[in-house]
Design an enzyme around this catalytic site. Structure first.
Site, short mmCIF file in Angstrom:
data_model
loop_
_atom_site.label_atom_id
_atom_site.label_comp_id
_atom_site.label_asym_id
_atom_site.label_seq_id
_atom_site.Cartn_x
_atom_site.Cartn_y
_atom_site.Cartn_z
N GLU A 40 2.72 7.02 -2.50
CA GLU A 40 2.41 8.18 -3.33
C GLU A 40 2.87 9.50 -2.71
O GLU A 40 3.33 10.39 -3.41
CB GLU A 40 0.90 8.28 -3.60
N ASP A 90 0.84 -1.20 0.00
CA ASP A 90 0.00 0.00 0.00
C ASP A 90 0.88 1.26 0.00
O ASP A 90 2.06 1.21 0.33
CB ASP A 90 -0.90 -0.02 1.24
N ASP A 132 -8.95 3.56 -3.06
CA ASP A 132 -10.08 3.81 -2.17
C ASP A 132 -11.27 4.40 -2.91
O ASP A 132 -11.24 5.56 -3.34
CB ASP A 132 -9.65 4.76 -1.05
#
Length: 781
Positions: free
Chosen positions: A437, A434, A500
């Site tokens: 970014e 995950d 998400d």
């Protein structure tokens, strides 16, 4: 970034210079360099006090032409750079021909033509037509009021030309009219920001364009000059590659040959994944209840995923199970694998060759919280990114006082990999990688990389470290990630998921748009959170998302504050999950062949309709349906009442679930119950259907059924059925001559079957039989 104020003026404070005419050239057998003045040179005096652009034209690979325009060449090159794969042994792929003032660089069927005596212009041609051109204002640089220097390029757009790609983007599917910033961001699926930014686009006119710059690339896609695609970088040089097709599949083939092919994920990864979800409360009893609940309801489960809170709060990522919640992680993982058909808990194949035991995935990220004991260790060793003053870069967003692992440091990569090896030794099989970014630019990297260029590229180093660790520990072909962030080349480390999203039909549609966009950016495998991430889906949304998710390359049930076990919704949700999981398992001989195509040619498993039907203009804008592999059309239902609108290309298609014949071309509006959706087999296809519904991993060749769909007279179709363990594939050749059908098999262990879908007739070949023949009835023709 916009530099102009309408057609005639520049924006306040912007000063721009553009290549105007060619004053000199340097030509070799395989490349040429143009020296372009930014104003008309009337006499010697005009050569003074003015820039001269250096424009290099070359071919790094067949069917690809590169253009590098440079203003000042003396700037320091700090990297990083995309790792590109050029021709064999670096041999130039192009050939230059000169005829007076005309220069032509040719590679494969693609040419770049320049008339050095005319105003500056670059024409890219193929098949006797111009694909695109760089004309006036097409090569240059601009300075902005803040003093920044931007190199820019513009390529013409033809009438009706549509632009796709630029990563996983959730905005409208065709990029025309959009400003797009290639800059990693954690923005969810409901904004213009993107987790996966790729400076590559393709069009419906036979070519793609890759901007070879890992930092911030700003695109104006028909949004500044409406007939052009403009891209710019804050740099002294801009390099792009024009990639010829002519078909969209051939464009992706050449692009992924240059930037890297997707690895082939293990067969078990195509099964159903179930997550604990994000902030939900769970312990071993909860997890065991979920695994047993799936088994009791006969829902096959392939992977169980532990999300963030398998570790202690405030200590992510320390790679250590929360001892209060999971006091015996090794024993728990053995017990979980034993619960799901792998009696010894070691993940080995069952004696009958079916299944491969339950696999375990755990969540990780590249951040180290200050409370974690690993923070002090990593800081002391110099493994965390630092500020210019030498202090560790930290902030409190996400994890309190977190630092960022510096993957440019070889020692940090090995240190991080060693933590992963510890988890693999406990029984973990793969990782959800995950984040990656939110990477700062006010930092200093160990290898001296430029912080602005590293912002996007960081995720590549992160995911590569994890993927290579898995490959080394588990063996080639056994590595798989569940990654959120990526840039160009990241397709080499599958699988990626869409991030998400909300739990609505609208979010389901935007997720699909993003996945199709990512597929047109070179990524072969893609998934999404079944049911949506934020909030709790209604039973209607959940059941429709289950259908969509299990007709995707990879399938994971995951949420944020609520569980995604199907019995939390209703009994029909259980049935839908069970039935579509079993359907996916029976499609494995077909899906794995599509996966092999992704690995060998860069063609995604989930394909925008444009990829399969480039000559049908009606398919060029479709973003609510897709092709799953070569031969299956999928139109997810995106409404509560079951109504769906979808387009059927030319021919007579067959509904895979009902057997109904559907004739195209044309639009259809239908209503479906939760047991079905538009799932159509292509006319003339021979679809291999597996025999085992309870696992993704079995000998797909044995007892395979070939579903024959409306072969035309004289057609021969070759169907390749791989084996999950890498043993030789079975090959079937199906030919129709008039009303006679003949199927020949090579390498089929048998038995195998042929289903004539029109009449429902089933023919069976016993082991050792290599040929079947049938007389087609009226319903089969």
């Amino acid at each position: 970034m916009k530099f102009t104020d309408g057609y005639w003026l520049m924006r306040d404070g912007v000063d721009a210079s553009y290549a105007t005419e060619i004053t000199d050239t340097r030509v070799t057998d395989d490349r040429f360099t143009l020296y372009a003045a930014v104003r008309h040179v009337r006499h010697r005096g005009d050569t003074l006090n003015a820039p001269l652009l250096t424009v290099e034209c070359f071919s790094p690979a067949e069917g690809v032409i590169g253009v590098r325009a440079t203003h000042h060449a003396g700037t320091a090159d700090r990297g990083p750079h995309f790792a590109l794969r050029t021709g064999p042994d670096g041999t130039p792929a192009g050939k230059v021909h000169r005829d007076g003032s005309l220069l032509e660089l040719t590679t494969g069927g693609l040419s770049l033509r320049v008339d050095t005596a005319a105003p500056y212009r670059l024409d890219f041609t193929a098949g006797g037509r111009t694909l695109t051109s760089v004309a006036a204002r097409g090569t240059g640089f601009a300075t902005t009021p803040d003093g920044a220097h931007h190199s820019l390029a513009q390529l013409s757009l033809d009438v009706g030309e549509l632009v796709y790609g630029l990563g996983e983007r959730f905005t409208p599917f065709t990029r025309n009219g959009q400003r797009v910033d290639i800059w990693q961001a954690d923005g969810g699926t409901a904004s213009e920001q993107a987790y996966k930014n790729v400076p590559f686009h393709l069009t419906n006119r036979g070519y793609g364009v890759f901007v070879n710059h890992p930092g911030h690339v700003s695109y104006e896609v028909g949004s500044e000059a409406v007939g052009r695609v403009q891209f710019s970088v804050e740099d002294q040089s801009l390099e792009f590659y024009l990639v010829h097709g002519p078909s969209p599949k051939e464009i992706l083939d050449r692009y992924t040959a240059l930037t890297g092919r997707p690895a082939l994920p293990p067969a078990w990864s195509f099964g159903l994944w179930l997550s604990t979800s994000f902030t939900t409360s769970y312990d071993e009893a909860t997890v065991t209840r979920f695994v047993r609940g799936m088994a009791e309801r006969e829902i096959p489960l392939g992977v169980f995923h532990f999300d963030c809170f398998w570790m202690r709060a405030y200590q992510w990522c320390d790679f250590t199970w929360d001892p209060e919640v999971f006091p015996d992680p090794e024993g728990m993982l053995r017990r979980l694998k034993g619960e799901h058909g792998d009696g010894d808990g070691n993940g080995n194949r069952d004696d009958d060759g079916n299944g491969d035991g339950l696999k375990i995935c755990v969540w990780i990220n590249p951040y180290i919280a200050q409370k974690s004991p690993l923070f002090e260790e990593a800081a002391r060793l110099g493994y965390l990114v630092r500020r210019p003053d030498g202090s560790v870069w930290q902030w409190d967003m996400w994890q309190a006082g977190m630092g960022l692992v510096d993957f440019t440091h070889p020692g940090a990569r090995e240190w991080y990999a060693d933590k992963l090896r510890g988890l693999l030794g406990q029984g973990v099989d793969c990782f959800k990688t995950d984040f990656g970014e939110r990477v700062p630019t006010d930092v200093v990297w160990h290898d001296g990389s430029d912080p602005a260029r590293m912002h996007n590229y960081y995720t590549h180093l992160y995911n590569r470290t994890v993927f290579e660790t898995l490959s080394a520990e588990r063996g080639e072909g056994e590595a798989v990630l569940f990654a959120r962030s990526a840039t160009a080349g990241g397709q080499q480390f599958p699988v990626h998921w869409g991030g998400d999203c909300e739990s609505t039909f609208g979010a389901m549609a935007e997720s699909l748009r993003g996945g199709l966009s990512l597929g047109l950016s070179g990524f072969g495998f893609w998934s999404h959170d079944i049911g949506g991430f934020e909030g709790t889906p209604s039973p209607e949304v959940f059941k429709r998302w289950v259908q969509f998710g299990l007709l995707s390359s990879h399938s994971r049930l995951h949420g944020s504050t609520s569980y995604r076990v199907p019995w939390d919704f209703d009994e029909e949700a259980v049935a839908v999950t069970r039935d579509f999981t079993r359907l996916k398992h029976r499609l494995m001989p077909y899906l794995y062949r599509a996966a092999q195509q992704a690995a060998s040619h860069g063609t995604p498993v989930m394909r925008a309709m444009l990829l399969e039907f480039p000559d049908d203009p009606a398919c060029h804008t479709l973003d609510r349906q897709y092709m799953l592999g070569d031969d299956l059309l999928v139109a997810p239902v995106l409404s509560a009442d079951g109504t769906v609108e979808y387009y059927v290309p030319d021919g007579e298609w067959t509904h895979l679930l009902s057997g109904e014949r559907v004739r195209g071309p044309g639009w259809r509006r239908e209503r479906y119950g939760f047991d079905s959706l538009p799932l159509l087999a292509r006319p003339g296809s021979v679809l291999p259907f597996g025999s085992v519904p309870d696992s993704a991993v079995y000998d797909w060749r044995r007892d395979v059924t070939l579903r024959v769909h409306r072969l035309r007279d004289g057609d021969t179709v070759t169907t390749r059925v791989p084996a999950p363990d890498g043993t030789p594939e079975a090959v079937f050749r199906t030919r129709r001559d008039g009303s006679d059908l003949r199927v020949e098999a090579t390498g089929a262990p048998g038995p195998w079957h042929v289903l004539l879908t029109g009449s429902g007739t089933v023919l069976t070949a016993d082991p050792g039989v290599r040929e079947l023949s049938a007389h087609l009835g009226a319903a089969d023709c």
